[in-house]
Design a protein around this motif. Structure first.
Motif, PDB file in Angstrom:
ATOM      1  N   LEU A   1       0.855  -1.174   0.000  1.00 50.65           N
ATOM      2  CA  LEU A   1       0.000   0.000   0.000  1.00 50.65           C
ATOM      3  C   LEU A   1       0.895   1.229   0.000  1.00 50.65           C
ATOM      4  CD1 LEU A   1      -2.952   0.994   0.256  1.00 50.65           C
ATOM      5  CD2 LEU A   1      -2.602   1.048   2.714  1.00 50.65           C
ATOM      6  N   SER A   2       0.563   2.165  -0.849  1.00 53.71           N
ATOM      7  CA  SER A   2       1.372   3.379  -0.903  1.00 53.71           C
ATOM      8  C   SER A   2       0.557   4.563  -0.403  1.00 53.71           C
ATOM      9  CB  SER A   2       1.854   3.644  -2.337  1.00 53.71           C
ATOM     10  OG  SER A   2       0.773   4.044  -3.142  1.00 53.71           O
ATOM     11  N   ILE A   3       1.259   5.628  -0.038  1.00 51.22           N
ATOM     12  CA  ILE A   3       0.603   6.858   0.406  1.00 51.22           C
ATOM     13  C   ILE A   3      -0.301   7.384  -0.709  1.00 51.22           C
ATOM     14  CG2 ILE A   3       1.009   9.253   1.058  1.00 51.22           C
ATOM     15  CD1 ILE A   3       1.882   7.669   3.301  1.00 51.22           C
ATOM     16  N   LYS A   4       0.164   7.306  -1.964  1.00 55.72           N
ATOM     17  CA  LYS A   4      -0.610   7.803  -3.091  1.00 55.72           C
ATOM     18  C   LYS A   4      -1.975   7.124  -3.170  1.00 55.72           C
ATOM     19  CE  LYS A   4      -0.260   8.694  -8.012  1.00 55.72           C
ATOM     20  NZ  LYS A   4       0.552   8.574  -9.209  1.00 55.72           N
ATOM     21  N   GLU A   5      -2.023   5.827  -2.882  1.00 51.59           N
ATOM     22  CA  GLU A   5      -3.283   5.097  -2.940  1.00 51.59           C
ATOM     23  C   GLU A   5      -4.256   5.560  -1.861  1.00 51.59           C
ATOM     24  OE1 GLU A   5      -2.147   1.012  -2.741  1.00 51.59           O
ATOM     25  OE2 GLU A   5      -1.399   0.999  -4.783  1.00 51.59           O
ATOM     26  N   LEU A   6      -3.748   6.133  -0.781  1.00 60.11           N
ATOM     27  CA  LEU A   6      -4.601   6.605   0.297  1.00 60.11           C
ATOM     28  C   LEU A   6      -5.169   7.992   0.036  1.00 60.11           C
ATOM     29  CD1 LEU A   6      -2.485   5.432   3.370  1.00 60.11           C
ATOM     30  CD2 LEU A   6      -4.551   4.375   2.455  1.00 60.11           C
ATOM     31  N   GLN A   7      -4.555   8.730  -0.882  1.00 61.27           N
ATOM     32  CA  GLN A   7      -5.005  10.085  -1.177  1.00 61.27           C
ATOM     33  C   GLN A   7      -6.118  10.048  -2.223  1.00 61.27           C
ATOM     34  OE1 GLN A   7      -1.373  11.920  -2.416  1.00 61.27           O
ATOM     35  NE2 GLN A   7      -0.684  12.281  -0.334  1.00 61.27           N
ATOM     36  N   PRO A   8      -7.032  11.028  -2.145  1.00 65.04           N
ATOM     37  CA  PRO A   8      -8.115  11.070  -3.141  1.00 65.04           C
ATOM     38  C   PRO A   8      -7.553  11.274  -4.543  1.00 65.04           C
ATOM     39  CG  PRO A   8      -8.468  12.682  -1.369  1.00 65.04           C
ATOM     40  CD  PRO A   8      -7.114  12.093  -1.176  1.00 65.04           C
ATOM     41  N   ASP A   9      -8.220  10.685  -5.512  1.00 65.17           N
ATOM     42  CA  ASP A   9      -7.828  10.809  -6.914  1.00 65.17           C
ATOM     43  C   ASP A   9      -8.204  12.210  -7.405  1.00 65.17           C
ATOM     44  OD1 ASP A   9      -7.489  10.664  -9.655  1.00 65.17           O
ATOM     45  OD2 ASP A   9      -8.907   9.016  -9.941  1.00 65.17           O
ATOM     46  N   PRO A  10      -7.207  13.054  -7.782  1.00 63.16           N
ATOM     47  CA  PRO A  10      -7.534  14.420  -8.193  1.00 63.16           C
ATOM     48  C   PRO A  10      -8.453  14.480  -9.410  1.00 63.16           C
ATOM     49  CG  PRO A  10      -5.172  13.989  -8.440  1.00 63.16           C
ATOM     50  CD  PRO A  10      -5.793  12.784  -7.824  1.00 63.16           C
ATOM     51  N   TRP A  11      -8.311  13.546 -10.357  1.00 61.15           N
ATOM     52  CA  TRP A  11      -9.184  13.553 -11.536  1.00 61.15           C
ATOM     53  C   TRP A  11     -10.620  13.274 -11.125  1.00 61.15           C
ATOM     54  CZ3 TRP A  11     -12.850  11.939 -14.738  1.00 61.15           C
ATOM     55  CH2 TRP A  11     -12.856  12.459 -16.031  1.00 61.15           C
ATOM     56  N   GLN A  12     -10.817  12.293 -10.271  1.00 53.36           N
ATOM     57  CA  GLN A  12     -12.163  11.943  -9.825  1.00 53.36           C
ATOM     58  C   GLN A  12     -12.779  13.089  -9.026  1.00 53.36           C
ATOM     59  OE1 GLN A  12     -13.539   9.042 -10.939  1.00 53.36           O
ATOM     60  NE2 GLN A  12     -15.400  10.013 -10.256  1.00 53.36           N
ATOM     61  N   GLN A  13     -11.985  13.730  -8.182  1.00 50.74           N
ATOM     62  CA  GLN A  13     -12.483  14.880  -7.422  1.00 50.74           C
ATOM     63  C   GLN A  13     -12.915  15.993  -8.368  1.00 50.74           C
ATOM     64  OE1 GLN A  13      -9.167  15.666  -4.677  1.00 50.74           O
ATOM     65  NE2 GLN A  13     -10.621  15.314  -3.025  1.00 50.74           N
ATOM     66  N   TYR A  14     -12.119  16.242  -9.407  1.00 50.81           N
ATOM     67  CA  TYR A  14     -12.461  17.282 -10.376  1.00 50.81           C
ATOM     68  C   TYR A  14     -13.775  16.941 -11.079  1.00 50.81           C
ATOM     69  CZ  TYR A  14     -11.863  21.039 -13.689  1.00 50.81           C
ATOM     70  OH  TYR A  14     -12.052  22.200 -14.402  1.00 50.81           O
ATOM     71  N   ALA A  15     -13.896  15.695 -11.516  1.00 46.31           N
ATOM     72  CA  ALA A  15     -15.106  15.261 -12.221  1.00 46.31           C
ATOM     73  C   ALA A  15     -16.337  15.332 -11.314  1.00 46.31           C
ATOM     74  CB  ALA A  15     -14.921  13.847 -12.762  1.00 46.31           C
ATOM     75  N   ASP A  16     -16.145  15.121 -10.032  1.00 51.88           N
ATOM     76  CA  ASP A  16     -17.266  15.174  -9.091  1.00 51.88           C
ATOM     77  C   ASP A  16     -17.730  16.602  -8.807  1.00 51.88           C
ATOM     78  OD1 ASP A  16     -17.294  12.419  -8.868  1.00 51.88           O
ATOM     79  OD2 ASP A  16     -16.181  12.383  -6.973  1.00 51.88           O
ATOM     80  N   THR A  17     -16.859  17.586  -9.028  1.00 48.90           N
ATOM     81  CA  THR A  17     -17.192  18.969  -8.669  1.00 48.90           C
ATOM     82  C   THR A  17     -17.390  19.879  -9.873  1.00 48.90           C
ATOM     83  OG1 THR A  17     -14.844  19.492  -8.412  1.00 48.90           O
ATOM     84  CG2 THR A  17     -16.041  18.835  -6.426  1.00 48.90           C
ATOM     85  N   HIS A  18     -17.250  19.341 -11.090  1.00 49.86           N
ATOM     86  CA  HIS A  18     -17.434  20.140 -12.303  1.00 49.86           C
ATOM     87  C   HIS A  18     -18.376  19.418 -13.253  1.00 49.86           C
ATOM     88  CE1 HIS A  18     -13.780  21.830 -10.597  1.00 49.86           C
ATOM     89  NE2 HIS A  18     -14.084  22.928 -11.251  1.00 49.86           N
ATOM     90  N   ASN A  19     -19.049  20.206 -14.076  1.00 46.10           N
ATOM     91  CA  ASN A  19     -20.044  19.653 -14.993  1.00 46.10           C
ATOM     92  C   ASN A  19     -19.852  20.199 -16.403  1.00 46.10           C
ATOM     93  OD1 ASN A  19     -21.757  18.256 -12.981  1.00 46.10           O
ATOM     94  ND2 ASN A  19     -22.049  20.329 -12.214  1.00 46.10           N
ATOM     95  N   VAL A  20     -20.421  19.485 -17.370  1.00 43.67           N
ATOM     96  CA  VAL A  20     -20.446  19.980 -18.740  1.00 43.67           C
ATOM     97  C   VAL A  20     -21.136  21.342 -18.725  1.00 43.67           C
ATOM     98  CG1 VAL A  20     -21.439  19.598 -21.029  1.00 43.67           C
ATOM     99  CG2 VAL A  20     -20.392  17.693 -19.788  1.00 43.67           C
ATOM    100  N   GLY A  21     -20.540  22.303 -19.412  1.00 44.17           N
ATOM    101  CA  GLY A  21     -21.079  23.657 -19.451  1.00 44.17           C
ATOM    102  C   GLY A  21     -20.375  24.610 -18.505  1.00 44.17           C
ATOM    103  N   ASP A  22     -19.668  24.095 -17.500  1.00 44.62           N
ATOM    104  CA  ASP A  22     -18.931  24.968 -16.581  1.00 44.62           C
ATOM    105  C   ASP A  22     -17.868  25.741 -17.338  1.00 44.62           C
ATOM    106  OD1 ASP A  22     -20.422  23.939 -14.511  1.00 44.62           O
ATOM    107  OD2 ASP A  22     -18.751  22.906 -13.527  1.00 44.62           O
ATOM    108  N   THR A  23     -17.683  27.005 -16.972  1.00 46.08           N
ATOM    109  CA  THR A  23     -16.630  27.834 -17.556  1.00 46.08           C
ATOM    110  C   THR A  23     -15.491  27.946 -16.551  1.00 46.08           C
ATOM    111  OG1 THR A  23     -18.208  29.077 -18.878  1.00 46.08           O
ATOM    112  CG2 THR A  23     -16.079  30.120 -18.480  1.00 46.08           C
ATOM    113  N   ILE A  24     -14.270  27.752 -17.039  1.00 45.52           N
ATOM    114  CA  ILE A  24     -13.081  27.739 -16.203  1.00 45.52           C
ATOM    115  C   ILE A  24     -12.004  28.583 -16.868  1.00 45.52           C
ATOM    116  CG2 ILE A  24     -11.317  26.229 -15.171  1.00 45.52           C
ATOM    117  CD1 ILE A  24     -13.988  24.330 -16.556  1.00 45.52           C
TER     118      ILE A  24
END
Length: 90
Positions: free
Chosen positions: A3-26
């Motif tokens: 088990l690595s520390i990286k595996e214990l941290q949240p996946d940044p891509w998944q977090q981004y996908a969970d908090t952004h939607n199609v149509g969002d402006t960035i």
């Protein structure tokens, strides 16, 4: 078992996908201008692509800050398609 520390941290891509939607402006930073389009960093270690098939915006260079909208998000392939969004001046 390993088990690595990286595996214990949240996946940044998944977090981004969970908090952004199609149509969002960035606002993001151009990281590459490549033959198929423009890569834009839109989050911490998250990049999307403005594909050449999309209407083009202003000429851009690496390091430019640009406004983009999320056109499509493919969670399975971990891809984000972007389109340039014109800046509004009031």
């Amino acid at each position: 078992m390993s088990l690595s520390i990286k595996e214990l941290q949240p996946d940044p891509w998944q977090q981004y996908a969970d908090t952004h939607n199609v149509g969002d402006t960035i606002t993001g930073t151009v990281t590459a201008v490549i033959p198929i389009g423009v890569a834009v960093e839109i989050g911490d270690r998250i990049e999307g692509l403005v594909h050449l098939t999309e209407p083009t915006g202003p000429p851009v260079e690496v390091g430019d800050r640009v406004d983009v909208s999320i056109a499509e998000m493919d969670r399975e392939q971990r891809r984000i398609s972007l389109v340039f969004t014109p800046k509004h001046t009031d």
